[in-house]
Design an enzyme around this catalytic site. Structure first.
Site, short mmCIF file in Angstrom:
data_model
loop_
_atom_site.label_atom_id
_atom_site.label_comp_id
_atom_site.label_asym_id
_atom_site.label_seq_id
_atom_site.Cartn_x
_atom_site.Cartn_y
_atom_site.Cartn_z
CG HIS A 120 -66.76 -66.11 59.13
ND1 HIS A 120 -66.69 -66.96 58.05
CD2 HIS A 120 -67.99 -66.26 59.66
CE1 HIS A 120 -67.85 -67.58 57.92
NE2 HIS A 120 -68.67 -67.17 58.88
CE LYS A 137 -68.08 -47.99 95.48
NZ LYS A 137 -67.66 -49.38 95.63
CE LYS A 181 -58.08 -46.24 88.69
NZ LYS A 181 -59.08 -46.31 89.76
CD GLU A 215 -59.48 -43.17 82.87
OE1 GLU A 215 -59.72 -42.77 84.03
OE2 GLU A 215 -58.88 -44.23 82.62
CD GLU A 243 -61.89 -53.67 87.99
OE1 GLU A 243 -62.68 -53.15 88.77
OE2 GLU A 243 -61.58 -53.10 86.93
N GLY A 289 -68.02 -51.51 91.79
CA GLY A 289 -68.30 -50.91 90.48
C GLY A 289 -68.78 -51.92 89.46
NE ARG A 290 -64.71 -56.76 90.23
CZ ARG A 290 -63.96 -56.02 91.03
NH1 ARG A 290 -63.76 -54.75 90.75
NH2 ARG A 290 -63.41 -56.53 92.11
O1 F6P Z 1 -60.17 -48.52 87.73
C1 F6P Z 1 -61.03 -49.53 88.07
C2 F6P Z 1 -62.32 -49.02 88.62
O2 F6P Z 1 -62.15 -48.68 89.96
C3 F6P Z 1 -63.43 -50.04 88.46
O3 F6P Z 1 -63.46 -50.98 89.45
C4 F6P Z 1 -64.62 -49.16 88.40
O4 F6P Z 1 -65.70 -49.85 87.85
C5 F6P Z 1 -64.11 -48.03 87.53
O5 F6P Z 1 -62.77 -47.87 87.94
C6 F6P Z 1 -64.85 -46.74 87.63
O6 F6P Z 1 -64.85 -46.21 88.92
P1 F6P Z 1 -65.82 -45.06 89.32
O7 F6P Z 1 -67.21 -45.55 89.16
O8 F6P Z 1 -65.50 -44.73 90.73
O9 F6P Z 1 -65.57 -43.89 88.41
#
Ligand code: F6P
Length: 524
Positions: free
Chosen positions: A387, A209, A489, A215, A356, A270-271
């Site tokens: 199990h 987003k 972060k 990452e 979250e 995002g979620r």
């Molecule tokens: O670090 C948390 C977060 O902001 C989430 O809420 C989000 O889903 C994820 O990182 C990824 O964010 P982006 O889509 O901006 O890369």
């Protein structure tokens, strides 16, 4: 820790009534509740669309549900629901509307007075054109060959939703492409995906987003090098990279062509974004028609959530039952137990959705809360879970309310095992040897559904989204920000940017500095 000032919530009449009632219910075994009213199973079950919720295996009576309903009413759940659907900026700390429900809306104009539907419809058309072109072999790579492999690079909400749905709906997937997901900062994750791919025929979707997530950008850069080296040309990027993002500028700077960018907006968290272009890998795997069925399923749950009275409203019931155990029985965890291999990724998805969203300890006004918010959400697929950790569910010292999610169309004995587990948790068993005794009286919900299809998955995910919303309203917290992920972060960026080995980072504690020095030494 200082004693917290009593909140309006814990001082409220509905809260106090529930506290007093809990003292009565705590003395009663669920076996007794069944003995008193054998019709409980019918009384405490509810159908909405393809889902049947049995909530009779809970430590509740009519009175409990009435008092929990009072709590929801007192919190203004109905008014807040209307505010969300009206597009008000209920995400106050970020001054944003919360309109993921628009992504599955069938309305011409929505929300009233601030129409986002033209954007949504256009994005759906782009997703259809894009996924059709990939699936039909018309999206060609740099050397003119159709795409055979799709790799989604994203993390959190830009990974967990599509990853879970591609797994859940594998029985409906008919694309000639294989679809893979890469999230982790550990480059092994990407290496594993690339090992199965050829640069000539690989489409890489960067789902982010913000297009700033460390990452994701690191993995995207590595993937770009793999591609350009493999094809011997920088120009290959425009054919092989796509993005799902709200930051088109940053995607363009990365080298992604405008026509390969699918949109996202700040009013989608995002979620909550799997319904948007973040769902592109799902649309590629199952086709856009089936993706639209997923949206229709979610829409059906939205309609139920909007129309059903609170006491017969499935998301509201799940929310209230959760609050009953978290706030009145002190339960600190909640287990999600899907009884289908296809739902293997669902616990991780729900973990982000719930934790979250509602892992907060200040209320909407920034005041510390004096009550528990979201419990630890965890789980695994049954019957494997039986199990691994069910011993603790049956005989451990913690009260762990469970959700059994049971698609009945699966063959084998998975569904029967789910019923057996919830029966054992409820009734327990006498035995002369204490080690062999099961106390029972351990609560669970069972959600039965006929098929594991896109429409049902849409309903199921929207059910949990609205459960989270209702809990957030009752806990008086903002479910739609996530400031708690920022500090880590920031520190990671500081450490990664540290040029001199052995130099201490002034802002950090001695423990972290010592570990960082050791890490540097061992690496060199
Ligand atoms: O670090 C948390 C977060 O902001 C989430 O809420 C989000 O889903 C994820 O990182 C990824 O964010 P982006 O889509 O901006 O890369």
């Amino acid at each position: 820790m200082n004693k917290l000032a009593p909140s309006k919530l814990t001082q409220s009449p509905a809260w106090k009534a529930l506290q007093a009632h809990q003292a009565e219910i705590a003395k009663v075994h669920m076996r007794e509740l069944y003995a008193r009213s054998p019709e409980r199973a019918q009384q405490f079950s509810l159908e909405a669309g393809a889902l049947l919720l049995d909530y009779s295996k809970h430590r509740v009576t009519d009175t409990t549900l009435r008092l929990l309903g009072d709590l929801a009413r007192q919190a203004g759940v109905e008014a807040w629901r209307a505010r969300m659907f009206a597009g008000e900026h209920i995400n106050t700390s970020e001054d944003r509307a919360v309109l993921h429900v628009a992504l599955r809306s069938g309305l011409k104009v929505f929300p009233a007075g601030g129409d986002v539907m033209p954007l949504v419809r256009k994005a759906r058309e782009s997703m259809r054109a894009f996924s059709d072109a990939v699936r039909g072999g018309r999206m060609l790579g740099h050397s003119g060959k159709p795409m055979r492999t799709v790799i989604n690079i994203g993390i959190g909400g830009s990974d967990l939703g599509p990853r879970m749905l591609v797994q859940a709906l594998w029985g409906h997937a008919d694309a000639p492409q294989s679809v893979h997901f890469v999230a982790n900062a550990d480059p092994d994750d990407l290496a594993r995906a690339l090992a199965q791919a050829q640069p000539e025929t690989t489409l890489i979707i960067v789902a982010s987003k913000t297009f700033t997530t460390g990452e994701t950008l690191a993995n995207a850069r590595l993937a770009r090098s793999w591609l350009t080296q493999g094809l011997g040309s920088e120009a290959a990027v425009i054919k092989h990279f796509a993005a799902a993002t709200a930051n088109v500028k940053a995607a363009a700077e990365f080298g992604i062509a405008p026509e390969m960018c699918l949109p996202l907006w700040d009013w989608v968290g995002g979620r909550y974004s799997v319904w948007s272009s973040v769902g592109l890998p799902v649309a590629i795997a199952i086709g856009m028609d089936r993706f639209e069925e997923l949206l229709a399923g979610a829409r059906a749950m939205d309609e139920h959530f909007l129309a059903a009275p609170l006491e017969a409203n499935m998301p509201v019931l799940l929310a209230l039952l959760g609050i009953w155990y978290t706030n009145f029985f002190g339960a600190e965890t909640h287990a999600v137990l899907p009884y289908a291999e296809a739902l293997r990724e669902l616990p991780a998805y729900l973990q982000q959705l719930e934790m979250e969203s509602n892992g907060k300890s200040v209320d909407r006004d920034g005041q510390p809360v004096d009550y528990a918010t979201v419990p630890v959400v965890w789980g695994a697929v049954g019957t494997n879970s039986q199990h691994a950790f069910h011993q603790m569910l049956h005989q451990g010292t913690h009260l762990v309310p469970c959700d059994f999610l049971v698609p009945v169309a699966t063959t084998g004995a998975a569904a029967e095992n789910a019923l057996a587990q919830s029966a054992a948790l409820l009734s327990g068993k006498e035995a002369s040897l204490p080690q062999q005794r099961f106390d029972g009286n351990r609560p669970s919900s069972t959600i039965l559904f006929k098929n594991l299809d896109p429409h049902t998955m849409g309903q199921l995910l929207a059910l949990y989204e609205h459960k989270v919303f209702v809990q957030g309203i009752i806990w008086n917290i903002n479910s739609f920000d996530q400031w708690g992920v920022e500090l880590g972060k920031e520190i990671a960026r500081t450490l990664a940017a540290q040029p001199a080995a052995g130099a201490a980072v002034a802002a950090l504690d001695a423990s972290t500095n010592a570990l960082f020095a050791r890490l540097r030494r061992w690496r060199s």
